[in-house]
Structures are given as C-alpha cells and as structure tokens.
Design a protein around this motif. Structure first.
Motif, PDB file in Angstrom:
ATOM      1  N   ALA A 209       0.928  -1.117  -0.003  1.00 33.85           N
ATOM      2  CA  ALA A 209      -0.041   0.087   0.064  1.00 33.85           C
ATOM      3  C   ALA A 209       0.746   1.227  -0.149  1.00 33.85           C
ATOM      4  N   LEU A 210       2.031   1.338   0.827  1.00 32.29           N
ATOM      5  CA  LEU A 210       2.857   2.352   0.742  1.00 32.29           C
ATOM      6  C   LEU A 210       3.568   2.570  -0.541  1.00 32.29           C
ATOM      7  N   ALA A 211       4.027   1.577  -1.206  1.00 39.47           N
ATOM      8  CA  ALA A 211       4.550   1.538  -2.557  1.00 39.47           C
ATOM      9  C   ALA A 211       3.631   2.024  -3.635  1.00 39.47           C
ATOM     10  N   ARG A 212       2.443   1.499  -3.512  1.00 42.74           N
ATOM     11  CA  ARG A 212       1.145   2.071  -4.398  1.00 42.74           C
ATOM     12  C   ARG A 212       1.143   3.533  -4.265  1.00 42.74           C
ATOM     13  N   ALA A 213       1.150   4.102  -2.890  1.00 39.81           N
ATOM     14  CA  ALA A 213       1.069   5.383  -2.499  1.00 39.81           C
ATOM     15  C   ALA A 213       2.047   6.469  -3.296  1.00 39.81           C
ATOM     16  N   VAL A 214       3.358   5.798  -3.286  1.00 41.31           N
ATOM     17  CA  VAL A 214       4.349   6.542  -3.964  1.00 41.31           C
ATOM     18  C   VAL A 214       4.694   6.325  -5.380  1.00 41.31           C
ATOM     19  N   GLY A 215       3.496   5.705  -5.934  1.00 43.27           N
ATOM     20  CA  GLY A 215       3.400   5.416  -7.733  1.00 43.27           C
ATOM     21  C   GLY A 215       3.900   3.998  -8.098  1.00 43.27           C
ATOM     22  N   VAL A 216       4.018   3.062  -7.358  1.00 50.23           N
ATOM     23  CA  VAL A 216       4.334   1.871  -7.938  1.00 50.23           C
ATOM     24  C   VAL A 216       2.824   1.342  -8.377  1.00 50.23           C
ATOM     25  N   ASP A 217       2.979   0.873  -9.693  1.00 51.78           N
ATOM     26  CA  ASP A 217       1.493   0.518 -10.210  1.00 51.78           C
ATOM     27  C   ASP A 217       1.214  -0.896  -9.967  1.00 51.78           C
ATOM     28  N   PHE A 218       2.117  -1.838  -9.759  1.00 48.42           N
ATOM     29  CA  PHE A 218       2.007  -3.242  -9.825  1.00 48.42           C
ATOM     30  C   PHE A 218       1.332  -3.882 -11.009  1.00 48.42           C
ATOM     31  N   GLU A 219       1.518  -3.163 -12.165  1.00 50.12           N
ATOM     32  CA  GLU A 219       0.913  -3.856 -13.261  1.00 50.12           C
ATOM     33  C   GLU A 219       1.820  -4.676 -13.859  1.00 50.12           C
ATOM     34  N   ILE A 220       1.422  -5.931 -14.329  1.00 51.62           N
ATOM     35  CA  ILE A 220       2.085  -6.984 -14.829  1.00 51.62           C
ATOM     36  C   ILE A 220       1.890  -6.998 -16.389  1.00 51.62           C
ATOM     37  N   PRO A 221       2.978  -6.924 -17.204  1.00 57.38           N
ATOM     38  CA  PRO A 221       2.502  -6.613 -18.762  1.00 57.38           C
ATOM     39  C   PRO A 221       1.821  -7.845 -19.231  1.00 57.38           C
ATOM     40  N   ASP A 222       1.900  -9.023 -18.918  1.00 59.58           N
ATOM     41  CA  ASP A 222       1.075 -10.166 -19.709  1.00 59.58           C
ATOM     42  C   ASP A 222      -0.457  -9.738 -19.288  1.00 59.58           C
ATOM     43  N   GLY A 223      -1.036  -9.141 -20.164  1.00 56.80           N
ATOM     44  CA  GLY A 223      -2.551  -8.914 -19.699  1.00 56.80           C
ATOM     45  C   GLY A 223      -2.820  -7.493 -19.378  1.00 56.80           C
ATOM     46  N   GLY A 224      -1.840  -6.831 -18.867  1.00 57.87           N
ATOM     47  CA  GLY A 224      -1.877  -5.596 -18.235  1.00 57.87           C
ATOM     48  C   GLY A 224      -2.767  -5.524 -16.890  1.00 57.87           C
ATOM     49  N   GLU A 225      -2.718  -6.442 -16.257  1.00 54.56           N
ATOM     50  CA  GLU A 225      -3.559  -6.540 -15.122  1.00 54.56           C
ATOM     51  C   GLU A 225      -2.715  -5.968 -13.698  1.00 54.56           C
ATOM     52  N   THR A 226      -3.389  -5.264 -12.834  1.00 51.00           N
ATOM     53  CA  THR A 226      -2.750  -4.933 -11.688  1.00 51.00           C
ATOM     54  C   THR A 226      -2.942  -5.740 -10.837  1.00 51.00           C
ATOM     55  N   ILE A 227      -1.837  -6.085 -10.044  1.00 52.62           N
ATOM     56  CA  ILE A 227      -1.931  -6.701  -8.747  1.00 52.62           C
ATOM     57  C   ILE A 227      -2.656  -6.006  -7.605  1.00 52.62           C
ATOM     58  N   PRO A 228      -3.509  -6.787  -7.176  1.00 55.58           N
ATOM     59  CA  PRO A 228      -4.524  -5.970  -6.043  1.00 55.58           C
ATOM     60  C   PRO A 228      -3.603  -6.334  -4.755  1.00 55.58           C
ATOM     61  N   LEU A 229      -3.923  -5.457  -3.703  1.00 53.65           N
ATOM     62  CA  LEU A 229      -3.650  -5.604  -2.356  1.00 53.65           C
ATOM     63  C   LEU A 229      -3.715  -6.674  -1.823  1.00 53.65           C
ATOM     64  N   SER A 230      -5.147  -7.414  -2.044  1.00 51.40           N
ATOM     65  CA  SER A 230      -5.648  -8.435  -1.530  1.00 51.40           C
ATOM     66  C   SER A 230      -4.782  -9.810  -2.070  1.00 51.40           C
ATOM     67  N   GLY A 231      -4.389  -9.614  -3.470  1.00 51.60           N
ATOM     68  CA  GLY A 231      -3.603 -10.689  -3.984  1.00 51.60           C
ATOM     69  C   GLY A 231      -2.278 -10.808  -3.308  1.00 51.60           C
TER      70      GLY A 231
END
Length: 151
Positions: A47-69
C-alpha cells in the motif's frame, strides 16, 4: 553397592520436555501467527509502494496486482514455509539449520519471477522487496521456534 539408578528405564519423555504433538502444535501456532504478521506487513508495504506511485501492473494482460492478491499469495507461501518447518521438525536431526538453508534458497528462487516478468523497474523492485519482507518476518520466527523445540 547395589544401586538401582544404573538400571532405571525411562518410559516417556523427560519431565519438562514437550511431547511430539505439543511441539508440532506449538510450531504450527507460532507459524500461523507469523503468517498473519507477514500478510499484514507485506500488504502495508505494498500500500505504501502504491501510494508513492508503484502500479504493480504485470505486462501479460496488463492486470494490476491488487493488495488482497499480495496478502493471499503471502499467506499461501508462508503456510508452505510452516509445513516445511513442521516436516523438518519431524524428520530432521537439525531442523532449524536445514529450515534456514531451505527457506533462503526458496526465497532466492522467488525473486526470479518479478525480475523476468517484464514489469516496470518500480514494480519489479517493489515485488522483490515484498518477497524479502515476507522472508524477513517468517524465516527468523520459524528458525527460532524450531531451535526452542529441539533443545
């Protein structure tokens, strides 16, 4: 000089030493608490990484990893670590040392997928960091717990 102390037979675990079931339950309980701590810690770090701009997007399919994941995957692999620790407690003469070596090797292997995923440098770095955070929570707790149960 007729002493019976030389011929006494001990029929069970010595007083003060827990039985096998108690040792396994204690290790499993400690491991599950550590698993919850690892899940919370990695989720907060993500959550902290996401708050500073990390998108956690994986190129295969362009999906973002949710915090719950992140929490679920941390929990799953932490439980795998607990199972490994329990197995080593049961079948190894040196469970703590073998657990540390096994866990460090598996942690090193877990760093490969984020590095080859094709994600941005920020996402890959954050994912590697999350793996190391989870390992930093789980490995010392389980190793210490194994040591106290085999001494």
């Amino acid at each position: 000089m007729n002493s019976t102390k030389d011929t006494e037979i001990v029929a069970g675990p010595a007083s003060g030493q827990p039985g096998h079931t108690h040792r396994v339950r204690g290790l499993a309980g400690t491991g599950l608490i550590a698993t919850l701590a690892a899940m919370v810690t990695t989720t907060l770090a993500a959550a902290l990484a996401r708050a500073v701009g990390v998108d956690f997007e994986i190129p295969d399919g362009g999906e973002t990893i949710p915090l719950s994941g992140i929490a679920v995957v941390t929990g799953f692999f932490s439980v795998v670590g607990v199972v490994i620790a329990v197995a080593l407690l049961r079948w190894s003469a040196r469970p703590a040392a073998r657990f540390v070596w096994t866990a460090v090797a598996l942690t090193a292997l877990s760093l490969v997928p984020p590095l080859i995923s094709g994600a941005t440098i920020a996402t890959s770095t954050a994912l590697v960091g999350l793996h190391l955070v989870a390992a930093a929570v789980m490995i010392p707790v389980l190793a210490r717990s194994l040591r106290t149960r085999t001494d």
